[in-house]
Design an enzyme around this catalytic site. Structure first.
Site, short mmCIF file in Angstrom:
data_model
loop_
_atom_site.label_atom_id
_atom_site.label_comp_id
_atom_site.label_asym_id
_atom_site.label_seq_id
_atom_site.Cartn_x
_atom_site.Cartn_y
_atom_site.Cartn_z
N CYS A 42 -1.77 -27.09 -6.05
CA CYS A 42 -1.90 -25.99 -6.95
C CYS A 42 -0.80 -24.96 -6.86
O CYS A 42 -0.32 -24.42 -7.86
CB CYS A 42 -3.49 -25.68 -6.94
N CYS A 47 -0.54 -26.07 -10.51
CA CYS A 47 -1.02 -25.06 -11.62
C CYS A 47 -0.26 -23.72 -11.77
O CYS A 47 0.27 -23.39 -12.90
CB CYS A 47 -2.40 -24.53 -11.19
N LYS A 50 3.53 -24.17 -12.70
CA LYS A 50 3.50 -24.88 -13.79
C LYS A 50 3.24 -23.68 -14.74
O LYS A 50 4.02 -23.54 -15.88
CB LYS A 50 2.38 -26.00 -13.92
N TYR A 176 -2.66 -34.38 -18.59
CA TYR A 176 -2.30 -33.02 -18.50
C TYR A 176 -0.82 -32.92 -18.22
O TYR A 176 -0.16 -31.98 -18.87
CB TYR A 176 -3.19 -32.57 -17.28
N GLU A 180 1.77 -31.02 -20.80
CA GLU A 180 2.34 -29.73 -20.18
C GLU A 180 3.80 -29.44 -20.17
O GLU A 180 4.53 -28.51 -20.70
CB GLU A 180 1.77 -29.24 -18.67
N HIS A 433 -12.96 -8.19 -34.31
CA HIS A 433 -12.00 -8.45 -35.54
C HIS A 433 -10.62 -7.58 -35.44
O HIS A 433 -10.79 -6.40 -35.03
CB HIS A 433 -12.56 -8.06 -36.76
N GLU A 438 -13.18 -14.77 -32.80
CA GLU A 438 -14.26 -14.75 -33.63
C GLU A 438 -14.73 -15.64 -34.59
O GLU A 438 -15.85 -15.76 -34.98
CB GLU A 438 -13.99 -13.33 -34.74
P1 NDP Z 1 -4.02 -37.81 -16.24
O1 NDP Z 1 -4.79 -38.75 -15.34
O2 NDP Z 1 -4.49 -36.61 -16.96
O3 NDP Z 1 -3.15 -38.57 -17.10
C1 NDP Z 1 -2.30 -39.82 -16.63
C2 NDP Z 1 -1.48 -40.25 -17.75
O4 NDP Z 1 -0.81 -41.32 -17.39
C3 NDP Z 1 -2.43 -41.09 -18.82
O5 NDP Z 1 -1.57 -40.65 -19.98
C4 NDP Z 1 -2.16 -42.32 -18.41
O6 NDP Z 1 -2.55 -43.34 -19.48
C5 NDP Z 1 -0.94 -42.81 -17.99
N1 NDP Z 1 -0.85 -43.90 -17.26
C6 NDP Z 1 -1.35 -43.99 -15.96
N2 NDP Z 1 -1.09 -45.23 -15.45
C7 NDP Z 1 0.14 -45.61 -16.45
C8 NDP Z 1 0.74 -46.72 -16.24
N3 NDP Z 1 0.76 -47.75 -15.18
N4 NDP Z 1 1.75 -46.81 -17.34
C9 NDP Z 1 1.77 -46.04 -18.27
N5 NDP Z 1 1.05 -44.72 -18.13
C10 NDP Z 1 0.06 -44.66 -17.35
O7 NDP Z 1 -2.91 -37.52 -15.06
P2 NDP Z 1 -1.88 -36.27 -14.71
O8 NDP Z 1 -0.77 -36.84 -13.84
O9 NDP Z 1 -1.46 -35.81 -16.01
O10 NDP Z 1 -2.83 -35.07 -14.13
C11 NDP Z 1 -3.59 -35.68 -12.82
C12 NDP Z 1 -4.81 -34.77 -12.80
O11 NDP Z 1 -4.56 -33.59 -12.23
C13 NDP Z 1 -5.51 -34.49 -14.11
O12 NDP Z 1 -6.38 -35.55 -14.52
C14 NDP Z 1 -6.27 -33.12 -13.90
O13 NDP Z 1 -7.53 -33.37 -13.23
C15 NDP Z 1 -5.21 -32.54 -12.78
N6 NDP Z 1 -4.47 -31.51 -13.57
C16 NDP Z 1 -4.97 -30.62 -14.44
C17 NDP Z 1 -4.17 -29.38 -14.86
C18 NDP Z 1 -4.96 -28.57 -15.62
O14 NDP Z 1 -6.09 -28.17 -15.39
N7 NDP Z 1 -4.23 -27.80 -16.46
C19 NDP Z 1 -2.78 -29.70 -15.00
C20 NDP Z 1 -2.35 -30.83 -14.24
C21 NDP Z 1 -3.13 -31.71 -13.65
P3 NDP Z 1 -3.86 -43.66 -20.30
O15 NDP Z 1 -4.53 -42.50 -20.88
O16 NDP Z 1 -3.64 -44.80 -21.20
O17 NDP Z 1 -4.64 -44.09 -19.02
#
Ligand code: NDP
Length: 451
Positions: A42, A47, A50, A176, A180, A433, A438
């Site tokens: 983080c 976080c 980022k 995410y 982002e 407002h 709102e």
């Molecule tokens: P996520 O789990 O959010 O997303 C992973 C992405 O990768 C999805 O789009 C998934 O597709 C894709 N994916 C997974 N495996 C493959 C593959 N083999 N080939 C192609 N695409 C693939 O993971 P992130 O890495 O973005 O983030 C990890 C975690 O970290 C989040 O789930 C969240 O909990 C946390 N996080 C939170 C943030 C916040 O609060 N703002 C910011 C960043 C991270 P599909 O949908 O098809 O499975």
């Protein structure tokens, strides 16, 4: 047997630091080992940095917007190296602050890797220590897909330290991190291609938000490649080529894998401690964060449940309180708000429409509008707000928003949902407002009923 420590925490991230600090403040003899950086993902590669990059990206858009308000802004350029240096200064400050928090509370810190020798013994760097209880809080690591040329791509850890801002980036994924960073790189002037498996980005979020997010990304000039995947990455001089499964080739400076994260358990010696993990590596715990070994607990992303910093800190805090006599806390893990810091951001709390309909009939209230700022700036930016209301009880089951300040607004709505607010409660709340927020208390007309 006398142990060196009452509690030893492996991992100095959000979960581990909180757990160690609170346990020490209750008088426990605490040790914490961190091999890489205090504050964990983080603070160092997640976080916090980022959000700094997101804010940097937004200044560019705001400078453009200011023209609509009469400002004469002639040249807008950005210095990536200056941004990364400013970010690094802030991260170094936080890094030191996290270590100090632990030491200030009386915990002993070890800047070393820890490995189980048995359920009560760890090798920590060159030392061998014993502890009555041990907490695993080692977090997660970004995944690299198993495809030819994967080593030519970058992961999110690398994205924070690029020597210069790429001109063209291909990002894999639509979770995410992908969404982002698409906004960050685009906002700083790069051409961005987003390749993802689903028809719409952000699987797991409400469908109306996902649709609005796809439109918002496209409106920023981010090229979307839905229902696609990268089959291989090739080098082309200094550049890269992302080869899609259907044969399309996208040339870029950089291919960025944002394809999920996995629990970081490699080299921990879980077997030596008798701690069971799932196939994904996630340490298996019960509702009290206890692993298959009675004196060993696991908290935060290494359990791969709700992988969010505030959840990790809540878990660390509660576990320390339970073990060493702090006050009982009653966190609401059933409605955890979360935000995607895209540009503009998205935030949600509670159930999506789809999840709510699976439980019973719902009323949907939805509004979509151009915020006042952009009627003047001329930017094509829409805000979407949505409430999912249980028909039988009138309770608001879910609140969703895509638009400026969505995370700030959603934090307040999360309190309302935790208190069990009904749509009637929203309706009797006086608005502020003129704000976007709102709209959440003036949604009079039901958009549809479902179920
Ligand atoms: P996520 O789990 O959010 O997303 C992973 C992405 O990768 C999805 O789009 C998934 O597709 C894709 N994916 C997974 N495996 C493959 C593959 N083999 N080939 C192609 N695409 C693939 O993971 P992130 O890495 O973005 O983030 C990890 C975690 O970290 C989040 O789930 C969240 O909990 C946390 N996080 C939170 C943030 C916040 O609060 N703002 C910011 C960043 C991270 P599909 O949908 O098809 O499975």
């Amino acid at each position: 047997m006398t142990f060196d420590f009452d509690l030893f925490v492996i991992g100095g991230g959000s979960a581990g630091v909180r757990c160690g600090r609170i346990a020490a403040s209750h008088g426990a003899r605490v040790g914490v080992a961190e091999e890489r950086f205090w504050g964990g993902t983080c603070v160092n590669v997640g976080c916090v940095p980022k959000k700094i990059l997101v804010q940097a990206a937004e200044y560019g858009a705001q400078a453009e917007d200011a023209r609509g308000f009469g400002w004469d802004i002639t040249a807008v350029s950005h210095d990536w190296a200056a941004l990364i240096a400013a970010k690094d200064r802030e991260i170094a400050r936080l890094n030191a602050a996290y270590r100090k928090l632990l030491e200030g509370a009386g915990a002993r810190v070890f800047e070393a890797r820890a490995r189980f020798l048995d359920p009560h013994t760890l090798a920590v760097g060159a030392e061998k220590i014993t502890a009555e209880r041990i907490v695993i809080a080692t977090g997660g690591r970004p995944l690299r897909p198993d495809i030819p040329g994967a080593a030519l791509g970058i992961i999110s850890d690398d994205a924070f330290y690029l020597p210069k801002r790429p001109e063209r980036v291909v990002i894999l994924g639509s979770g995410y991190i992908a969404v982002e960073f698409a906004g960050i790189f685009r906002g700083l002037g790069a051409e961005v291609d987003l390749v993802f498996r689903q028809p719409r980005p952000l699987r797991g979020f409400d469908d109306d938000l996902r649709e609005a997010m796809a439109e918002s990304l496209a409106a920023q000039g981010i090229r979307l490649f839905p229902e696609s995947n990268i089959a291989a990455v090739e080098a082309a001089g200094e550049g890269r080529v992302a080869v899609l499964r259907d044969g399309r080739r996208i040339a870029a400076d950089c291919v960025f894998f944002a394809a999920g994260r996995a629990p970081h358990v490699a080299g921990l010696g879980l077997d030596a401690a008798g701690v069971k993990a799932a196939e994904s590596g996630a340490v298996i715990v019960d509702q009290d964060w206890r692993t298959s070994q009675e004196n060993i607990f696991a908290i935060g992303d290494v359990t791969d449940r709700i992988n969010l910093t505030p959840v990790a800190t809540a878990e660390g805090h509660t576990l320390a309180d339970r073990l060493f006599g702090g006050p009982a806390r009653n966190w609401n893990f059933a409605a955890v708000p979360s935000a995607v810091f895209s540009t503009p951001p998205l935030a949600s709390v509670g159930l999506t429409e789809e999840e709510a309909v699976a439980r019973g009939a719902v009323d949907i209230y939805l509004t979509r509008f151009t915020p006042m700022r952009h009627t003047i700036s001329g930017r094509a930016r829409k805000t979407l707000m949505k409430l999912v209301v249980d028909q039988a009880s009138g309770r608001v089951l879910g609140a969703h928003m895509l638009g400026e300040d969505a995370p700030e607004i959603m934090q307040g709505l999360a309190i309302a949902l935790t208190c069990g607010a009904t749509k009637a409660d929203f309706d009797r709340t006086i608005g502020i407002h003129p704000t976007a927020a709102e709209e959440f208390v003036t949604l009079r007309t039901r958009t549809r009923s479902v179920g």
